[in-house]
Write a protein that holds these residues in place. Sequence first.
Motif, PDB file in Angstrom:
ATOM      1  N   ARG A  75      10.445   8.200   0.977  1.00  0.00           N
ATOM      2  CA  ARG A  75       9.656   9.222   1.569  1.00  0.00           C
ATOM      3  C   ARG A  75       7.991   8.511   1.412  1.00  0.00           C
ATOM      4  O   ARG A  75       7.654   8.878   0.614  1.00  0.00           O
ATOM      5  N   ASP A  76       7.836   7.947   2.473  1.00  0.00           N
ATOM      6  CA  ASP A  76       6.495   7.329   2.478  1.00  0.00           C
ATOM      7  C   ASP A  76       5.302   8.116   3.466  1.00  0.00           C
ATOM      8  O   ASP A  76       5.471   9.438   3.469  1.00  0.00           O
ATOM      9  N   PHE A  77       4.676   7.531   4.326  1.00  0.00           N
ATOM     10  CA  PHE A  77       3.759   7.979   5.132  1.00  0.00           C
ATOM     11  C   PHE A  77       4.109   9.016   6.061  1.00  0.00           C
ATOM     12  O   PHE A  77       3.707  10.007   6.407  1.00  0.00           O
ATOM     13  N   MET A  78       5.126   8.360   6.870  1.00  0.00           N
ATOM     14  CA  MET A  78       5.393   9.174   8.004  1.00  0.00           C
ATOM     15  C   MET A  78       6.807  10.264   7.780  1.00  0.00           C
ATOM     16  O   MET A  78       7.880   9.360   7.906  1.00  0.00           O
ATOM     17  N   PRO A  79       6.652  11.289   7.908  1.00  0.00           N
ATOM     18  CA  PRO A  79       8.088  11.964   7.612  1.00  0.00           C
ATOM     19  C   PRO A  79       9.035  11.668   8.585  1.00  0.00           C
ATOM     20  O   PRO A  79      10.083  12.038   8.172  1.00  0.00           O
TER      21      PRO A  79
ATOM     22  N   TYR B 264       1.935  13.124  -3.372  1.00  0.00           N
ATOM     23  CA  TYR B 264       3.090  13.830  -2.732  1.00  0.00           C
ATOM     24  C   TYR B 264       4.407  12.824  -3.181  1.00  0.00           C
ATOM     25  O   TYR B 264       5.339  13.138  -3.797  1.00  0.00           O
TER      26      TYR B 264
ATOM     27  N   GLN C 229       0.654  -1.342   0.098  1.00  0.00           N
ATOM     28  CA  GLN C 229      -0.017  -0.018  -0.099  1.00  0.00           C
ATOM     29  C   GLN C 229       0.946   1.261   0.194  1.00  0.00           C
ATOM     30  O   GLN C 229       0.392   2.392   0.259  1.00  0.00           O
ATOM     31  N   LEU C 230       2.215   1.145  -0.262  1.00  0.00           N
ATOM     32  CA  LEU C 230       2.856   2.105  -0.414  1.00  0.00           C
ATOM     33  C   LEU C 230       2.599   3.027  -1.722  1.00  0.00           C
ATOM     34  O   LEU C 230       2.595   2.797  -2.903  1.00  0.00           O
TER      35      LEU C 230
ATOM     36  N   LEU D 126      10.071   4.107  -1.657  1.00  0.00           N
ATOM     37  CA  LEU D 126      10.259   3.904  -0.136  1.00  0.00           C
ATOM     38  C   LEU D 126      10.986   5.087   0.754  1.00  0.00           C
ATOM     39  O   LEU D 126      10.517   5.129   1.776  1.00  0.00           O
TER      40      LEU D 126
ATOM     41  N   SER E 222      -6.570  11.023  -8.074  1.00  0.00           N
ATOM     42  CA  SER E 222      -7.190  10.296  -6.656  1.00  0.00           C
ATOM     43  C   SER E 222      -7.411  11.265  -5.475  1.00  0.00           C
ATOM     44  O   SER E 222      -8.131  11.004  -5.016  1.00  0.00           O
ATOM     45  N   GLY E 223      -6.714  12.629  -5.635  1.00  0.00           N
ATOM     46  CA  GLY E 223      -6.916  13.232  -4.493  1.00  0.00           C
ATOM     47  C   GLY E 223      -6.239  13.058  -3.308  1.00  0.00           C
ATOM     48  O   GLY E 223      -6.318  13.784  -2.350  1.00  0.00           O
ATOM     49  N   ASN E 224      -5.575  11.820  -3.403  1.00  0.00           N
ATOM     50  CA  ASN E 224      -4.882  11.270  -2.117  1.00  0.00           C
ATOM     51  C   ASN E 224      -3.458  12.180  -1.873  1.00  0.00           C
ATOM     52  O   ASN E 224      -2.781  11.935  -2.626  1.00  0.00           O
ATOM     53  N   PRO E 225      -3.422  12.975  -0.792  1.00  0.00           N
ATOM     54  CA  PRO E 225      -2.269  13.591  -0.873  1.00  0.00           C
ATOM     55  C   PRO E 225      -1.021  12.873  -0.748  1.00  0.00           C
ATOM     56  O   PRO E 225       0.151  13.421  -0.958  1.00  0.00           O
ATOM     57  N   TYR E 226      -0.973  11.606   0.056  1.00  0.00           N
ATOM     58  CA  TYR E 226       0.065  11.077   0.031  1.00  0.00           C
ATOM     59  C   TYR E 226       0.641  10.516  -1.226  1.00  0.00           C
ATOM     60  O   TYR E 226       1.815  10.408  -1.858  1.00  0.00           O
TER      61      TYR E 226
ATOM     62  N   TRP F  26       3.791   2.550  -5.145  1.00  0.00           N
ATOM     63  CA  TRP F  26       3.564   1.014  -5.532  1.00  0.00           C
ATOM     64  C   TRP F  26       2.416   0.511  -5.921  1.00  0.00           C
ATOM     65  O   TRP F  26       2.030  -0.135  -6.336  1.00  0.00           O
TER      66      TRP F  26
END
Lengths: 1091, 486
Positions: B419-423, B354, B272-273, B417, B347-351, B276
């Motif tokens: 820079r993923d979800f948690m900064p 980014y 779910q990265l 990998l 998608s509008g998904n900020p992650y 990816w």
Amino acid sequence: MKTIPPPCPVPDVGPKYWRSLDQLADTPEFRQWAEREFPAGASELTDPVTRRSFVKLMSASFLLAGFGLAGAGCRRPVENIYPFSKMPEGYVHGVAKFYATAMPVRNTAVPLLAKSNDGRPTKLEGNPQHPDSNGGTDRYTQASILDLYDPDRATRFTQDGNAKTRDDAVDFLGQLSKQAGSGKGLSFLAGQSSSPSRARLQKVISDKFPDARWHEFEPVDFDIHRQAATLAFGQPVAPYFKIDAASIIVSLDSDFIGGEENLYLSIRQFAKGRRTEKKGDPMNRLYAVEGLMTLTGANADHRLRIPTSAVPAAAARLAVEILRQSGHGEMADVLQPLAKAFPGNEKWIVECAADLLANKGRGLVLAGHRQPLAVHLIVNVLNVALDNFGSTILLQPAPEPKAGSIADLAQALKDKSVETLIILGGNPAYNAPADLNWAEVQAKAKTVLRLGYYEDESFPLKGWSLPLAHFLESWGDARTADGTLVPIQPLIEPLFGGMTELELLARIAGMDKTSPYDIVRETFRGIAGGGDEDWKKFLHDGFLAGSAAKSIKGRLNPPAVSAALASEVTAAVPTKDKLEVVFYRDYRMDDGRFNNNGWMQELPDPITKLTWENVILMSVKTAKDLGVYVENNENNRIQAPWVKIQLNGREIEGPVWPQPGQADNTIGLALGYGRTYSPRCIGRVGHNSGFNAYALRTTKNLHFAVGAQLTNTGEKHALSITQDHGTMEGRPIIREATLAEYNDYKGENFAKAFDMEKPPVFMPLYPNPLDKAKQAGHHQWGMAIDLSSCVGCSSCMVACQSENNVPIVGKYQVANNREMHWLRIDRYFTGSVEDPQMINQPMLCQHCESAPCENVCPVNATVHDQEGLNVMIYNRCVGTRYCSNNCPYKVRRFNFFDYNRRPLEQLQGPVYTTPLTHSTDGEWDLLRWWKDPDRGNKPSDEWELLKLVKNPDVSVRMRGVMEKCSYCIQRIQGAEIAQKVKAGASGDVLVPDGTFKTACQQACPAEAIVFGNIADPDSRVSQLKAQDRNYNVLDFLNTKPRTTYLARIRNPNPKMPDAYVMPFSTDEFIKKGNENPFESHGHAGKEAANG
Amino acid sequence: MADAVISKPLAQSDAANQVAGIVVKAPPRELEREPMVRNQRSIGWISDAIAGVAEGKTPRWWWLAFIPSVIMMTACFTMILYLVSVGVGVWGPGHPVMWGWAIVNFVWWIGIGHAGTLISAILFLLRQKWRTSINRAAEAMTIFAVMCAGIFPVIHIGRIWFGWWLFPIPNGNDIWPQFRSPLMWDVFAVSTYFTVSVLFWYMGLIPDLAVMRDRAKNKIRKFAYGLFSLGWTGSNRHWSNYEKAYLILAGLSTPLVLSVHSIVSLDFSVSQLPGWHTTIFPPYFVAGAVFSGFGMVLSLLIPLRRVLRLEDIITLRHVELMCKVTLATGSIVGYAYGIEFFIAWYSGNPYERYAFINRATGHYAWAYWTMITCNVIVPQLFWFKKIRTNMLVVFILSILVNIGMWFERFVIVVISLHRDFMPSNWGYFRPTWVDILTFLGTFGLFFTFFLLFLRFVPLIAISEVKGVTPQADPHHPLGGAKKGGH
């Protein structure tokens, strides 16, 4: 060298039969029998080479007989060496025992419960029964157990550098006692202590040797609180703070959350006032005035950033404001000149004062130990003017210590008036003020006798060096902050025959009874009477009930205060060319005592997240002004400019670190690093870590000084930090609100309104197998972490490391992002680089109900159990590392090397030694591995000691496997099994709430971490999760974590000039194009209610 | 189509007038196909030219290529030994980038391994006869590339000695692999692909091995080729069975070409990265694999046809056709890159957004733009015939294609990998010297095998090439009716 443990004195009570085993071990018959029966262990008995390690192992494995009530530490072998012919009462092999003890620190102590596994202490926990403790500890305490097993600690008695026996040393002490006469020329240098026994012995010595001189020195000294109170009130008193009773707290450079004494206490008290259960609950408000970015500043609702040297002016300015308004104009006049130098924001002070005045009797003004006496006097005056005494501060009697300073002693040494110098602990050659030239001065005494934990800088090349026993090896006593008497009980026979301060003093005093146990017993008799039952209860409980100091009423002595204050001059204003230097107690090294402690070296600094060294901290602006700013490019090895700092003709060199939130033109230097010299071994862990800031520190400028110059050497230095990226990028990872927003919020749960996307609602094709499995589980484990309470102190990180056998990896591997902490604290900055808001978040395995790590593991090495735990099976793991890639929280840790079996120096790349070509101790590594795969490459002394610190309930992981937080599954299982045994046929197998705690939860003084059964609606964790601040991190991924967080609430004062409507992180979140959670609450609330 | 002169019925009276107006055009020349084998080479010449490569004295250039390859292969195995004895930490990964070059190299080599089977199976089913000149070498390349690829997933795991746990082998603990894991599927996909590719390759080799046997001048060669040619006599029955089996294997291999890289892509898209977690991955990976595979075939065959003087068999036309395939798949890949960005925005998904902005502008932007240059811009040059027919340029561009495809995998694995979800986790990945040497070492392995292949096995399918010569056509004057022979 054969070091056979010395025979222990026969205790008054308790079993004696184990003594015979030693005798038995010496008979040929026994040896023969043992070899026949237990060839693996017993062959070591006769083998002269390994005999030493065997004896070490044995001595380490000995238990205190008779619940520690027995008196002296007596040895008992573990089962795998000899079978018990008679089982000691209450002993169950493999079941850990807990003994109440305490860790003495300077003038105070931390009450503890120490866990002992078959005779070796493995974990320290706070003593929750202690009247002034909730069972939380600080990070120093958690790490101190590793020092016990430090292979570099002093292990021998030496005279002029030559090894001697303990008996020789004892003889020498006896002679000293006899020949001392009136004590002329006899000088002591000791650290501070709260031990009544030591005070008693000190008295005996001063009676017997009236001319002997006693000096005390602590490089980081918190005694100024007492000095100020004593001066202000004209009687020997010291303040005791009740931060939990205060609703307005003003810290004047007082880092009571991170760098002052009694952290376990002040964090607990602060967090208590911070915790809200529901809307409308009161919350304290913290104002901080400081130059460095500290944990206290990070937790403050308002932070005034001024140079440390300007804090006296700020204190005076605040005092003038308050005293004028509360009718103490005359004192205000005295302070007026000082107040004029205040450089900062006037309105800030005015509104802060107004807040304090509006909360008379519920406020608390604190000054930090770095600040001069004047600030502490002002603080006393303020607290009197605000009626805080009696409510938020108590005065306790505190007798003036009859001790000279180290400067006096240095002078006496220079005058050649010291014949015999006795140094008890400490390391003055390293940490005494640089102008004293202690290393040279120390050699001027005719005889130097030093009792030290390490053979370090202060090791007397001429004279005696005695190894000091660790507090877990010694009998002693101490008083905690509130004055409660606590015992210090040994859990283990001194591993290297070390001596305690008490024994040494008793021998010098020529007393009959020199056993520390007898001394402590005797002192106790003097304090609480002689009853054996009382004594046993004292040892069992770990404190003497009702022995807390009685608070006394004081009357301020204004003339004395005015006189002291009138002489205070304003400090120079630091500029780019005349920088201010601030020396601070390091968050990990303390004053340097933990320098050789791997857990502490690798613990990231809570603010900078730097490991393994100290840096020259300065603000971003100052770094830019001086041309030493380095853009943080998220490179693993940050190349920091290497600069030189000159102050009054002394200089040090070190790497620069631009720190958001630090005052401009101020340089922060952490003490405790840069140990470079030792006759024997500086410590294989602390070796070459950081620079020595003590080299700049002089008697005059113990805490800060203005006038330093910085020169860029042009060189670069690689730093290892665990978290480079400081901003959250507007992501709702930590969710915050102000108290006003929170109280006004009409929706269900504002924290959930931060969700960027709602988790998808879908109809699964087949049900989650966990849903069915849950029905079979008796418990459903879960955790809630209250971000309002968490202050980021990092005790949990060290506790986790200690509990779960988490290895250290060394500086180089940290730079490769390979640190192994199962629990980390994420630190984010929001807002401007000059005045940021800092937030912390403990991040550990979230134990997702639909865990992304599980379905990508090709070998089923990480699976779910029916109680909701995401369990990791080390034995099954092959190490594809896909689970880590797929973990959105990145909490999985991989053993890239055999961290447990490789010495640190073999973990420094880029070329690693391979067992194919390398030999250890003259033996080819591959052969070594073939013979015993567990032995590894560590030097045998280190290996034998380090394996003793391991928790036997937790596997030690090998290389190539993934590991992560298990919610302390060993504790869960322990509690479940115990409950099942207890339940018997009744079937009542539910573990009651609060029966056990996870290691992080237990260590947390703020009670921010709560763990328990979420299937039980009455459990504390369920109650927390039911609160309207509860949310999941990365909710939209639908991982359904069992670890949830409670949004953080800030409590700003709307009248302040730096007031904010919403926390900066929320602001950032909205600016990134997200809806304002507080405006859309009707909608979000409805949705939250529906789904 | 020939120009048609339409004659309509004319009135008698007008006939004479009309006849004068009729223009009878000469029939157009029939379009001439370029022959598959140029210069009207005879069948005997073909046998000599191809089999000759594996016969006679070993040429100097071969040794000059072989010795460095063996040295590099040794370096590869030394690095592996070092890795196994010390730990995976000798490579660069650390959190958050737990997969580094190993997986990049794995996917890259697997991708290269796509051209061979595609050429031999799919083009065979599609009756693309030009495949005959290149299929053998391409298949060999596939097998060696898959071998290089297969090394990486095995050695990248933490406990190599338990790697067999990924196979569903019954055991006493009754623990099976986890069938939900795409890594598990990978094991099946890659091993099946490898097995079928080897079978297919060997199948095709049999008649040629018989040729080698018949030409052999010493006993050892005769015995060895005789052994491997399985008693081939070239009888009708042999040919009949052979053709059928070849067709069946081609049919079996065809779905595998699509499935292997689809499954490799699932290694990523099942997670779910951001970066990816994409549904476009399977087709996009297959296109990319074919793209890189043809790139590699070009890089190998362009120098080979020159050195071995096989320009008449591997003709310019072959190179041009391969360039066209590269152009087509390169365009698909470029389109996929575009779609990824579109979807990230849509998608509008900020992650997700980014992750893609970071690709193009983050710390690794250099890698991203290298990829775009090599994979999107470079193949577009193949629109021009001048470029397609300039062997030096095609060679250089084909190398660039391979570099670009390596970076594509690097972009996907490392940039997503790092820079993923948690900064708080973000970090920067750097390879170590061991990473670099291991990767370079696999080239040694690849070229060692490939050079051995050149010296011992006919590098072009002799029988198949003969089958597409004009002479093979029964209507040709020399045995067939027309020139060109189709």
